[in-house]
Design a protein around this motif. Structure first.
Motif, PDB file in Angstrom:
ATOM      1  N   GLN A  91      -8.202  -7.378   2.411  1.00  0.00           N
ATOM      2  CA  GLN A  91      -7.831  -5.978   2.593  1.00  0.00           C
ATOM      3  C   GLN A  91      -6.435  -5.889   3.205  1.00  0.00           C
ATOM      4  O   GLN A  91      -5.993  -6.779   3.935  1.00  0.00           O
TER       5      GLN A  91
ATOM      6  N   THR B 298      -3.236   0.591  -3.638  1.00  0.00           N
ATOM      7  CA  THR B 298      -2.888  -0.742  -3.159  1.00  0.00           C
ATOM      8  C   THR B 298      -2.448  -1.563  -4.366  1.00  0.00           C
ATOM      9  O   THR B 298      -3.118  -1.573  -5.401  1.00  0.00           O
TER      10      THR B 298
ATOM     11  N   GLN C 291      -5.736  -2.722 -15.365  1.00  0.00           N
ATOM     12  CA  GLN C 291      -4.948  -2.276 -14.223  1.00  0.00           C
ATOM     13  C   GLN C 291      -3.895  -3.304 -13.804  1.00  0.00           C
ATOM     14  O   GLN C 291      -3.423  -3.276 -12.670  1.00  0.00           O
ATOM     15  N   THR C 292      -3.517  -4.209 -14.712  1.00  0.00           N
ATOM     16  CA  THR C 292      -2.623  -5.313 -14.343  1.00  0.00           C
ATOM     17  C   THR C 292      -1.479  -5.460 -15.329  1.00  0.00           C
ATOM     18  O   THR C 292      -1.684  -5.396 -16.543  1.00  0.00           O
TER      19      THR C 292
ATOM     20  N   ASP D  20      -5.286  -1.230  -7.500  1.00  0.00           N
ATOM     21  CA  ASP D  20      -6.690  -1.101  -7.121  1.00  0.00           C
ATOM     22  C   ASP D  20      -7.311   0.221  -7.566  1.00  0.00           C
ATOM     23  O   ASP D  20      -8.510   0.408  -7.431  1.00  0.00           O
ATOM     24  N   GLN D  21      -6.512   1.141  -8.072  1.00  0.00           N
ATOM     25  CA  GLN D  21      -6.991   2.436  -8.553  1.00  0.00           C
ATOM     26  C   GLN D  21      -6.661   2.573 -10.039  1.00  0.00           C
ATOM     27  O   GLN D  21      -5.717   1.950 -10.514  1.00  0.00           O
TER      28      GLN D  21
ATOM     29  N   ARG E 154      -1.304  -6.104  -9.863  1.00  0.00           N
ATOM     30  CA  ARG E 154      -2.601  -5.432 -10.072  1.00  0.00           C
ATOM     31  C   ARG E 154      -2.730  -4.217  -9.156  1.00  0.00           C
ATOM     32  O   ARG E 154      -2.424  -4.282  -7.970  1.00  0.00           O
TER      33      ARG E 154
ATOM     34  N   ARG F 283      -1.345  -5.379  -5.604  1.00  0.00           N
ATOM     35  CA  ARG F 283      -1.371  -6.807  -5.279  1.00  0.00           C
ATOM     36  C   ARG F 283      -0.458  -7.528  -6.261  1.00  0.00           C
ATOM     37  O   ARG F 283      -0.570  -7.328  -7.466  1.00  0.00           O
TER      38      ARG F 283
ATOM     39  N   GLN G  95       0.852  -1.174   0.000  1.00  0.00           N
ATOM     40  CA  GLN G  95       0.000   0.000   0.000  1.00  0.00           C
ATOM     41  C   GLN G  95       0.897   1.235   0.000  1.00  0.00           C
ATOM     42  O   GLN G  95       1.826   1.324   0.804  1.00  0.00           O
TER      43      GLN G  95
ATOM     44  N   LYS H  62      -7.947 -11.197  -2.342  1.00  0.00           N
ATOM     45  CA  LYS H  62      -8.881 -10.087  -2.212  1.00  0.00           C
ATOM     46  C   LYS H  62      -8.893  -9.502  -0.795  1.00  0.00           C
ATOM     47  O   LYS H  62      -9.607  -8.559  -0.509  1.00  0.00           O
TER      48      LYS H  62
END
Length: 181
Positions: free
Chosen positions: A104, A83, A34-35, A60-61, A58, A85, A3, A102
């Motif tokens: 958090q 974030t 986004q990946t 998240d935004q 990946r 991943r 993050q 997935k």
């Protein structure tokens, strides 16, 4: 999972897929939405072979990927926090993508802290504080590898590059040349 929080108006990351890889480097990647998907192949530090690792990264935004060179990206985002991943596979980038969780960030951080505490508390050491700190540092490194590279469908790619299937309860382990990290 990572993050990032960006102060001010400049929001972004720089990724160098070839950083710290020695003794040869090959890679392929694709960007879909986004990946970033792909694979990296490099020679081992000990010069006794090569390894290939498939990955998926990946965000998240919404981000803008700027393919700066063959293996580097400048990534821009309007968001003040992103974030990321990341997952790896010995089999394929599709398997790596499927392995992205997935959970958090805060939940993952707590679960990881609890898991490490459990492992590090298996052995109690007393004595000189410097030697105690050294012992736990070395124990931590011993627990990092080897690690399970078996996919959910019981497949894994061997050191010879061939695809193998385990027998269900059997697992395949590797260290993917942890000394190169």
């Amino acid at each position: 999972i990572e993050q990032y929080h960006f102060p001010g108006s400049e929001h972004g990351l720089y990724i160098d897929l070839s950083h710290a890889l020695v003794n040869g480097f090959k890679a392929e990647h694709d960007v879909i939405e986004q990946t970033i998907f792909g694979w990296i192949e490099s020679g081992t530090t000990c010069r006794v072979g090569t390894y290939r690792i498939y990955y998926a990264i990946r965000f998240d935004q919404p981000v803008q990927f700027i393919d700066s060179t063959a293996h580097t990206f400048t990534i821009r985002s309007a968001a003040s926090a992103v974030t990321v991943r990341i997952a790896f596979s010995s089999v394929s980038s599709d398997q790596a993508n499927a392995a992205i969780g997935k959970m958090q960030f805060s939940s993952m951080r707590l679960a990881a802290a609890m898991a490490w505490k459990k492992e590090m508390n298996v052995i109690k050491v007393t004595g000189d504080p410097r030697e105690k700190a050294l012992f736990y540092s070395l124990l931590y490194r011993c627990l990092q590898a080897p690690f399970d590279i078996t996919e959910v469908d019981d497949t894994y790619r061997g050191d010879d590059g061939k695809l193998y299937h385990t027998s269900g309860t059997q697992k395949a382990y590797s260290g993917w040349t942890i000394w190169d990290n």
